[in-house]
Design a protein around this motif. Sequence first.
Motif, PDB file in Angstrom:
ATOM      1  N   ARG A 274      31.376  16.415  45.853  1.00  0.00           N
ATOM      2  CA  ARG A 274      30.500  17.211  46.715  1.00  0.00           C
ATOM      3  C   ARG A 274      31.257  18.421  47.287  1.00  0.00           C
ATOM      4  O   ARG A 274      30.712  19.514  47.389  1.00  0.00           O
ATOM      5  N   PHE A 275      32.486  18.183  47.652  1.00  0.00           N
ATOM      6  CA  PHE A 275      33.305  19.268  48.188  1.00  0.00           C
ATOM      7  C   PHE A 275      33.416  20.402  47.172  1.00  0.00           C
ATOM      8  O   PHE A 275      33.221  21.575  47.502  1.00  0.00           O
ATOM      9  N   PHE A 276      33.737  20.057  45.927  1.00  0.00           N
ATOM     10  CA  PHE A 276      33.860  21.083  44.895  1.00  0.00           C
ATOM     11  C   PHE A 276      32.513  21.727  44.576  1.00  0.00           C
ATOM     12  O   PHE A 276      32.438  22.927  44.287  1.00  0.00           O
ATOM     13  N   PHE A 277      31.442  20.928  44.596  1.00  0.00           N
ATOM     14  CA  PHE A 277      30.105  21.483  44.381  1.00  0.00           C
ATOM     15  C   PHE A 277      29.782  22.534  45.443  1.00  0.00           C
ATOM     16  O   PHE A 277      29.342  23.639  45.126  1.00  0.00           O
ATOM     17  N   GLU A 278      30.020  22.181  46.712  1.00  0.00           N
ATOM     18  CA  GLU A 278      29.754  23.133  47.794  1.00  0.00           C
ATOM     19  C   GLU A 278      30.634  24.373  47.648  1.00  0.00           C
ATOM     20  O   GLU A 278      30.181  25.502  47.884  1.00  0.00           O
ATOM     21  N   HIS A 523      29.858  13.580  33.668  1.00  0.00           N
ATOM     22  CA  HIS A 523      28.929  13.837  34.767  1.00  0.00           C
ATOM     23  C   HIS A 523      29.623  14.527  35.939  1.00  0.00           C
ATOM     24  O   HIS A 523      29.025  15.387  36.603  1.00  0.00           O
ATOM     25  N   SER A 524      30.882  14.168  36.194  1.00  0.00           N
ATOM     26  CA  SER A 524      31.597  14.749  37.333  1.00  0.00           C
ATOM     27  C   SER A 524      31.712  16.260  37.206  1.00  0.00           C
ATOM     28  O   SER A 524      31.463  17.009  38.162  1.00  0.00           O
ATOM     29  N   VAL A 528      29.984  19.178  39.689  1.00  0.00           N
ATOM     30  CA  VAL A 528      30.696  20.264  40.372  1.00  0.00           C
ATOM     31  C   VAL A 528      30.015  21.602  40.121  1.00  0.00           C
ATOM     32  O   VAL A 528      29.893  22.431  41.026  1.00  0.00           O
ATOM     33  N   PHE A 529      29.539  21.805  38.903  1.00  0.00           N
ATOM     34  CA  PHE A 529      28.933  23.090  38.547  1.00  0.00           C
ATOM     35  C   PHE A 529      27.399  23.019  38.486  1.00  0.00           C
ATOM     36  O   PHE A 529      26.759  23.849  37.834  1.00  0.00           O
ATOM     37  N   ALA A 530      26.821  22.037  39.174  1.00  0.00           N
ATOM     38  CA  ALA A 530      25.358  21.941  39.249  1.00  0.00           C
ATOM     39  C   ALA A 530      24.778  23.190  39.897  1.00  0.00           C
ATOM     40  O   ALA A 530      25.404  23.807  40.768  1.00  0.00           O
ATOM     41  N   LEU A 539      22.177  14.315  38.869  1.00  0.00           N
ATOM     42  CA  LEU A 539      23.295  13.955  38.003  1.00  0.00           C
ATOM     43  C   LEU A 539      24.024  12.718  38.532  1.00  0.00           C
ATOM     44  O   LEU A 539      24.444  11.855  37.766  1.00  0.00           O
ATOM     45  N   LEU A 540      24.155  12.621  39.853  1.00  0.00           N
ATOM     46  CA  LEU A 540      24.797  11.453  40.444  1.00  0.00           C
ATOM     47  C   LEU A 540      23.992  10.193  40.139  1.00  0.00           C
ATOM     48  O   LEU A 540      24.550   9.161  39.737  1.00  0.00           O
ATOM     49  N   ALA A 541      22.689  10.288  40.309  1.00  0.00           N
ATOM     50  CA  ALA A 541      21.832   9.141  40.021  1.00  0.00           C
ATOM     51  C   ALA A 541      21.913   8.767  38.547  1.00  0.00           C
ATOM     52  O   ALA A 541      21.959   7.577  38.188  1.00  0.00           O
ATOM     53  N   SER A 542      21.938   9.776  37.690  1.00  0.00           N
ATOM     54  CA  SER A 542      22.051   9.531  36.253  1.00  0.00           C
ATOM     55  C   SER A 542      23.379   8.860  35.920  1.00  0.00           C
ATOM     56  O   SER A 542      23.429   7.925  35.100  1.00  0.00           O
ATOM     57  N   LEU A 543      24.441   9.318  36.552  1.00  0.00           N
ATOM     58  CA  LEU A 543      25.759   8.726  36.331  1.00  0.00           C
ATOM     59  C   LEU A 543      25.767   7.258  36.743  1.00  0.00           C
ATOM     60  O   LEU A 543      26.221   6.388  35.993  1.00  0.00           O
ATOM     61  N   GLN A 544      25.252   6.981  37.911  1.00  0.00           N
ATOM     62  CA  GLN A 544      25.248   5.599  38.403  1.00  0.00           C
ATOM     63  C   GLN A 544      24.400   4.691  37.522  1.00  0.00           C
ATOM     64  O   GLN A 544      24.803   3.569  37.193  1.00  0.00           O
ATOM     65  N   GLU A 545      23.261   5.192  37.104  1.00  0.00           N
ATOM     66  CA  GLU A 545      22.375   4.397  36.253  1.00  0.00           C
ATOM     67  C   GLU A 545      22.991   4.164  34.873  1.00  0.00           C
ATOM     68  O   GLU A 545      22.957   3.048  34.338  1.00  0.00           O
ATOM     69  N   THR A 546      23.561   5.227  34.299  1.00  0.00           N
ATOM     70  CA  THR A 546      24.167   5.105  32.971  1.00  0.00           C
ATOM     71  C   THR A 546      25.354   4.150  33.005  1.00  0.00           C
ATOM     72  O   THR A 546      25.503   3.283  32.133  1.00  0.00           O
ATOM     73  N   ALA A 547      26.201   4.322  34.018  1.00  0.00           N
ATOM     74  CA  ALA A 547      27.382   3.457  34.132  1.00  0.00           C
ATOM     75  C   ALA A 547      26.976   2.002  34.305  1.00  0.00           C
ATOM     76  O   ALA A 547      27.564   1.099  33.688  1.00  0.00           O
ATOM     77  N   GLU A 548      25.987   1.762  35.132  1.00  0.00           N
ATOM     78  CA  GLU A 548      25.518   0.397  35.348  1.00  0.00           C
ATOM     79  C   GLU A 548      24.991  -0.206  34.045  1.00  0.00           C
ATOM     80  O   GLU A 548      25.256  -1.373  33.727  1.00  0.00           O
ATOM     81  N   GLY A 549      24.271   0.614  33.294  1.00  0.00           N
ATOM     82  CA  GLY A 549      23.735   0.134  32.026  1.00  0.00           C
ATOM     83  C   GLY A 549      24.819  -0.183  31.012  1.00  0.00           C
ATOM     84  O   GLY A 549      24.628  -1.036  30.135  1.00  0.00           O
ATOM     85  N   LEU A 550      25.954   0.478  31.130  1.00  0.00           N
ATOM     86  CA  LEU A 550      27.063   0.232  30.209  1.00  0.00           C
ATOM     87  C   LEU A 550      27.893  -0.989  30.591  1.00  0.00           C
ATOM     88  O   LEU A 550      28.740  -1.441  29.815  1.00  0.00           O
TER      89      LEU A 550
END
Length: 578
Positions: A274-278, A523-524, A528-530, A539-550
Amino acid sequence: MKTRKTIALLMAPLLGTMSLAACTASGPEETNTSIDQDWSQADPITIDVFSATANYMGIQGGWFGKIVKDKFNMELNIIAPNVAGGGDTLYNTRVAGGDLGDLVIVGKGKQLDELVEGGLVLDASPYYESMTNAAQYDPAVQRLNEGKDGVYGFPSEVSSLNPTEPADPIDPTFGAYLRWDYYGEAGYPEIGTLEDLLPVLKTMQDAHPTGENGKPTYGISLFKDWDGNMMTMGKQPGAHVYGYEEVGFVLAKADGSDYQSALDSDGAYVRGLRFFFEANQMGLVDPESTTQNWDTMFTKYQGGQVLLSWWPWLGQSAYNTDQNTAEGKGFMLVPMADQKISASGGSPYGGGLGLTYSIGSSAEDPARIAAFVDWLYSPEGAATTFAGPEGLTWEIVDGEPVLTEFGRQAHLGGGAEVPAEWGGGDYADGGSALNAANLAFNEVNPNTGLPYNYKAWPSYQATAANPLTEDWSARMGGATTTMDYLKENDQIIVAPGAGFTIPADDAEIEAIRNQVKATIVEHSWKMVFAKDEAEFESLLASLQETAEGLGFEKVLEVDMANAKAQDEARVEVAKEFG
């Protein structure tokens, strides 16, 4: 390879591994196992050195190459996966061919175990009997080879320092180091927390839109070279500045007081993203961050193009030359009210990076390689690695080590050309390309009674004051070093150096981990460049969902257990050596 980058590159992540069961290889018959001989008179050889952390590929040249040639009549052909595209491809290709290298520098634990099982590294026990320098650290050697039927590896970053005290008396490995001169121009604004850095960086960048080299200035510049379980740069702000360390997908407080998942929405890792995104939304992030490598980024720091460094051995090494500091310019730690920086304690069993030196089973002259490894543990070898060649960069005056005029120019003056008799070329380019120190940077040299780190020498300290450090000290309550300030203000957490080895993953966990870490890194960078907050959250939600599915939770459970076991080992080593 740049010598002033050496310590930085020790932070590079290690390579993955593959199954070696079918890749056995037998070494040559060796009749003379003593390393105690004049290797300079031996027939010349060139050995392949596979180093998981090297950032140079090819024959080691310059002053370090000449020393190795003169002492051992040996040339080092560096094989660097970081240069050859990164990832596991080069490693896997060479393992499949049954020959990783004559000298192998990889991670302890799983990597070393599989190389031993696959027969790609040999038992160095016959040579260890005459390796008197390495034997000074026998407890670390024995711990590394525990459960094996011989000596297959030699640990890195070994230290005799107190494991409950910071191993570096000058600067911790992590921290927010700003261009202090620009920070002063901005009025030394108070920084309460990580996020308060952003408006300060914006003010500094707006006031100085170009560096001394005439190119655009950025508050932050990133690179991908060391990405592993996570985006390496993403860990720095929210994790390391607040006392957390990576154990797989777990971020563990260095004092064992907290453990969290890297994917927690309110956790330390996501906070860093989030810091880098901001920062990027504010125009502070170098747009070339997604494509540049370490060398390119380092050059930007040298040219005054970047305003924030997360490591002292980046910003300070690149920019704090004698000339710049004499003008009051350079990077210094900024006073952030809530920081609690993690620092490593002495490591009697080897450093936290967990690297090991092994002799390849196909090496034609293993005794000579063992002699070279032993030399790296010696006072001469360690001093050469960290401070440069005695007689060129430093000398003994009145019983104490002192940087020569050439040494100050090489280390602090922005570089120097090495005399031909010492190997020629640029000093920085001639440093050791192995990029894996056998001893800790601040280990004490028994010949001088002082650390190998020249910045800890009284002779250096007596001449270290300059307009930059004097202004910093005046603003930091009279502190003379970063560590002094952090200890005085209770802003440091010391992780005792236990030399803990993370157990190898089983096949299922390894497969899941490889898939999950790839999606975390991918995803990270996108986060950052969203383009906006909505995309970041998506993207965060997608990352969490994808990782959980894996199968993320299965790996997280393993990593959580390892993190807690590591803390238990630290408690034990603190009791034993603290």
